[in-house]
Scaffold this active site. Structure first.
Site, PDB file in Angstrom:
ATOM      1  N   GLY A  42      11.301 -11.864  -4.101  1.00 51.11           N
ATOM      2  CA  GLY A  42      11.016 -10.442  -4.315  1.00 51.11           C
ATOM      3  C   GLY A  42      12.216  -9.571  -3.998  1.00 51.11           C
ATOM      4  O   GLY A  42      12.079  -8.414  -3.596  1.00 51.11           O
ATOM      5  N   ALA A  43      13.421 -10.122  -4.213  1.00 52.00           N
ATOM      6  CA  ALA A  43      14.648  -9.393  -3.845  1.00 52.00           C
ATOM      7  C   ALA A  43      14.943  -8.237  -4.791  1.00 52.00           C
ATOM      8  O   ALA A  43      15.850  -7.449  -4.533  1.00 52.00           O
ATOM      9  CB  ALA A  43      15.832 -10.355  -3.783  1.00 52.00           C
ATOM     10  N   ILE A  63      11.279  -3.258  -0.952  1.00 54.60           N
ATOM     11  CA  ILE A  63      11.409  -3.844   0.393  1.00 54.60           C
ATOM     12  C   ILE A  63      12.410  -5.001   0.350  1.00 54.60           C
ATOM     13  O   ILE A  63      13.237  -5.163   1.251  1.00 54.60           O
ATOM     14  CB  ILE A  63      10.028  -4.286   0.923  1.00 54.60           C
ATOM     15  CG1 ILE A  63       9.146  -3.041   1.168  1.00 54.60           C
ATOM     16  CG2 ILE A  63      10.172  -5.106   2.204  1.00 54.60           C
ATOM     17  CD1 ILE A  63       7.706  -3.336   1.527  1.00 54.60           C
ATOM     18  N   GLY A  64      12.360  -5.781  -0.721  1.00 58.22           N
ATOM     19  CA  GLY A  64      13.287  -6.910  -0.863  1.00 58.22           C
ATOM     20  C   GLY A  64      14.745  -6.472  -0.863  1.00 58.22           C
ATOM     21  O   GLY A  64      15.598  -7.122  -0.255  1.00 58.22           O
ATOM     22  N   GLY A  82      12.569  -6.050  -5.469  1.00 54.11           N
ATOM     23  CA  GLY A  82      11.631  -5.001  -5.057  1.00 54.11           C
ATOM     24  C   GLY A  82      12.242  -4.058  -4.035  1.00 54.11           C
ATOM     25  O   GLY A  82      13.333  -4.308  -3.509  1.00 54.11           O
ATOM     26  N   SER A  98      -0.094  -6.974   4.455  1.00 53.01           N
ATOM     27  CA  SER A  98      -0.380  -5.539   4.298  1.00 53.01           C
ATOM     28  C   SER A  98      -1.418  -5.146   5.350  1.00 53.01           C
ATOM     29  O   SER A  98      -2.231  -5.983   5.771  1.00 53.01           O
ATOM     30  CB  SER A  98      -0.951  -5.271   2.904  1.00 53.01           C
ATOM     31  OG  SER A  98      -1.542  -3.995   2.845  1.00 53.01           O
ATOM     32  N   TYR A 116      -6.352  -7.348  -4.022  1.00 53.22           N
ATOM     33  CA  TYR A 116      -5.086  -7.289  -3.267  1.00 53.22           C
ATOM     34  C   TYR A 116      -5.354  -7.500  -1.774  1.00 53.22           C
ATOM     35  O   TYR A 116      -4.667  -8.284  -1.115  1.00 53.22           O
ATOM     36  CB  TYR A 116      -4.427  -5.936  -3.519  1.00 53.22           C
ATOM     37  CG  TYR A 116      -3.148  -5.683  -2.765  1.00 53.22           C
ATOM     38  CD1 TYR A 116      -1.943  -6.233  -3.192  1.00 53.22           C
ATOM     39  CD2 TYR A 116      -3.134  -4.866  -1.628  1.00 53.22           C
ATOM     40  CE1 TYR A 116      -0.762  -5.983  -2.511  1.00 53.22           C
ATOM     41  CE2 TYR A 116      -1.962  -4.614  -0.939  1.00 53.22           C
ATOM     42  CZ  TYR A 116      -0.771  -5.175  -1.387  1.00 53.22           C
ATOM     43  OH  TYR A 116       0.397  -4.928  -0.702  1.00 53.22           O
TER      44      TYR A 116
HETATM   45  N1  LIG Z   1       5.204  -0.783  -0.852  1.00 53.58           N
HETATM   46  C1  LIG Z   1       4.241  -0.732   0.049  1.00 53.58           C
HETATM   47  O1  LIG Z   1       3.752   0.341   0.447  1.00 53.58           O
HETATM   48  C2  LIG Z   1       3.685  -1.987   0.634  1.00 53.58           C
HETATM   49  C3  LIG Z   1       2.713  -1.887   1.644  1.00 53.58           C
HETATM   50  C4  LIG Z   1       2.198  -3.046   2.188  1.00 53.58           C
HETATM   51  C5  LIG Z   1       2.626  -4.275   1.737  1.00 53.58           C
HETATM   52  N2  LIG Z   1       3.563  -4.345   0.748  1.00 53.58           N
HETATM   53  C6  LIG Z   1       3.968  -5.681   0.294  1.00 53.58           C
HETATM   54  O2  LIG Z   1       5.360  -5.832   0.482  1.00 53.58           O
HETATM   55  C7  LIG Z   1       5.898  -6.667  -0.562  1.00 53.58           C
HETATM   56  C8  LIG Z   1       7.046  -5.923  -1.249  1.00 53.58           C
HETATM   57  O3  LIG Z   1       6.583  -4.677  -1.747  1.00 53.58           O
HETATM   58  P1  LIG Z   1       7.512  -3.719  -2.609  1.00 53.58           P
HETATM   59  O4  LIG Z   1       7.028  -2.338  -2.425  1.00 53.58           O
HETATM   60  O5  LIG Z   1       8.934  -4.060  -2.348  1.00 53.58           O
HETATM   61  O6  LIG Z   1       7.109  -4.199  -4.075  1.00 53.58           O
HETATM   62  P2  LIG Z   1       7.855  -3.928  -5.468  1.00 53.58           P
HETATM   63  O7  LIG Z   1       8.982  -2.971  -5.304  1.00 53.58           O
HETATM   64  O8  LIG Z   1       6.775  -3.597  -6.435  1.00 53.58           O
HETATM   65  O9  LIG Z   1       8.459  -5.368  -5.810  1.00 53.58           O
HETATM   66  C9  LIG Z   1       7.638  -6.402  -6.198  1.00 53.58           C
HETATM   67  C10 LIG Z   1       8.432  -7.681  -6.241  1.00 53.58           C
HETATM   68  O10 LIG Z   1       7.568  -8.738  -6.686  1.00 53.58           O
HETATM   69  C11 LIG Z   1       8.222  -9.445  -7.741  1.00 53.58           C
HETATM   70  N3  LIG Z   1       7.270  -9.995  -8.697  1.00 53.58           N
HETATM   71  C12 LIG Z   1       6.299  -9.327  -9.365  1.00 53.58           C
HETATM   72  N4  LIG Z   1       5.683 -10.158 -10.231  1.00 53.58           N
HETATM   73  C13 LIG Z   1       6.292 -11.379 -10.081  1.00 53.58           C
HETATM   74  C14 LIG Z   1       6.133 -12.642 -10.705  1.00 53.58           C
HETATM   75  N5  LIG Z   1       5.227 -12.867 -11.674  1.00 53.58           N
HETATM   76  N6  LIG Z   1       6.925 -13.662 -10.317  1.00 53.58           N
HETATM   77  C15 LIG Z   1       7.855 -13.479  -9.362  1.00 53.58           C
HETATM   78  N7  LIG Z   1       8.074 -12.307  -8.746  1.00 53.58           N
HETATM   79  C16 LIG Z   1       7.303 -11.263  -9.109  1.00 53.58           C
HETATM   80  C17 LIG Z   1       9.087  -8.405  -8.419  1.00 53.58           C
HETATM   81  O11 LIG Z   1      10.099  -9.057  -9.186  1.00 53.58           O
HETATM   82  P3  LIG Z   1      10.643  -8.439 -10.604  1.00 53.58           P
HETATM   83  O12 LIG Z   1      10.620  -6.950 -10.421  1.00 53.58           O
HETATM   84  O13 LIG Z   1      12.036  -8.994 -10.726  1.00 53.58           O
HETATM   85  O14 LIG Z   1       9.726  -8.922 -11.662  1.00 53.58           O
HETATM   86  C18 LIG Z   1       9.607  -7.626  -7.221  1.00 53.58           C
HETATM   87  O15 LIG Z   1      10.711  -8.285  -6.673  1.00 53.58           O
HETATM   88  C19 LIG Z   1       4.729  -7.000  -1.490  1.00 53.58           C
HETATM   89  O16 LIG Z   1       4.190  -8.240  -1.121  1.00 53.58           O
HETATM   90  C20 LIG Z   1       3.739  -5.900  -1.189  1.00 53.58           C
HETATM   91  O17 LIG Z   1       2.420  -6.302  -1.456  1.00 53.58           O
HETATM   92  C21 LIG Z   1       4.114  -3.229   0.190  1.00 53.58           C
END
Ligand SMILES: NC(=O)c1ccc[n+]([C@@H]2O[C@H](COP(=O)([O-])OP(=O)(O)OC[C@H]3O[C@@H](n4cnc5c(N)ncnc54)[C@H](OP(=O)(O)O)[C@@H]3O)[C@@H](O)[C@H]2O)c1
Length: 242
Positions: free
Chosen positions: A8-9, A13-14, A11, A136, A149
């Site tokens: 998830g690099a 957070i990544g 994303g 989460s 989720y």
């Molecule tokens: N943002 C928040 O408020 C929040 C809160 C609580 C928990 N979280 C958790 O923290 C983590 C990171 O969140 P984020 O906000 O950084 O999310 P994000 O910006 O939406 O990034 C999502 C990541 O998941 C990857 N991904 C999506 N579909 C995929 C697939 N089919 N195969 C492989 N990779 C896939 C994306 O890769 P590509 O873009 O390259 O496809 C991207 O790297 C997640 O697990 C999320 O549930 C986030």
């Protein structure tokens, strides 16, 4: 050289995690799926800043039956793995088609678990292997409109607690970092206009998390000194919900 597989690099957070871990001396395998250009940009940036470390892009789809081969075939040594990929779905559970349930299960739970399984031996070789899943707050206190989720995130916490007991004697720790509301594109639609203000007033810390607030704890959990903390879900939520 200490190496981490960061899933998830691409994303929000990544990307913060990649910069934080690189600054702490880690070499990185950077996994993404649809937005690999972000990883190529990041690799260029990190190579200039940290020329002694290695930064390698990996592309893998976690929604397929075999997510393991593209990862395992391209990894050499690995000391740690962080699963920061994840997808969500906003709708009432009664309206959710079966393929949405399948997709969230594959990307959020099944694929990270299968990759974990395939890397156990490599992680054990280091004597201080580290596994961190991004959970989460909704895994601890479920959210209406995000029931699937919430289920996937709760599953990661339950799994980490159990699996940690299997691998503690191998020196591997297994934990979940469970953020609250992070200021990221994942939340942009949900937090448009007044909704953001309303949510902010509910968070005791008085603000949403920045991705770096989460990345900090990833760095801490990956340190050799964090050896005695395992099986835990750590809520990084500014006091919100759980
Ligand atoms: N943002 C928040 O408020 C929040 C809160 C609580 C928990 N979280 C958790 O923290 C983590 C990171 O969140 P984020 O906000 O950084 O999310 P994000 O910006 O939406 O990034 C999502 C990541 O998941 C990857 N991904 C999506 N579909 C995929 C697939 N089919 N195969 C492989 N990779 C896939 C994306 O890769 P590509 O873009 O390259 O496809 C991207 O790297 C997640 O697990 C999320 O549930 C986030």
């Amino acid at each position: 050289m200490k190496r981490v597989l960061l899933c998830g690099a691409t994303g929000a957070i990544g990307q913060a995690a990649a910069r934080t871990l690189a600054a702490a001396g880690w070499s990185l395998y950077l996994q993404g799926w649809q937005h690999m250009a972000r990883i190529h940009d990041l690799v260029r940036e990190l190579q200039i800043r940290y020329p002694q470390q290695e930064f390698l892009p990996l592309q893998a789809d976690f929604s397929v039956a075999d997510p393991v081969t593209p990862i395992k075939d391209n990894l050499f040594g690995v000391d740690a793995v962080v699963f920061s990929q994840g997808i969500t779905d906003y709708e009432l559970f009664v309206d959710a088609p079966a393929d949405v349930l399948d997709r969230l299960w594959l990307v959020n739970v099944r694929s990270p678990l299968l990759i974990t399984q395939s890397l156990q031996e490599k992680l054990a070789q280091t004597g201080h292997g580290r596994i961190v899943y991004l959970g989460s707050v909704y895994g601890g206190q479920g959210s209406a409109m995000e029931a699937i989720y919430s289920m996937t995130k709760g599953a990661l916490s339950a799994f980490a607690q159990a699996y940690a007991r299997e691998v503690a004697s191998l020196g591997i720790t297994v934990n979940v970092i469970a953020p609250g509301a992070v200021d990221t594109p994942m939340n942009a639609a949900m937090l448009a206009g007044a909704a953001r203000e309303e949510l902010t007033t509910e968070i005791p810390a008085g603000r949403l998390a920045a991705p770096q607030d989460v990345a900090y704890w990833l760095r801490v959990l990956l340190a050799p000194e964090a050896q005695y903390l395992t099986g835990q879900t750590i809520y990084v939520s500014g006091g919100w919900l759980v």
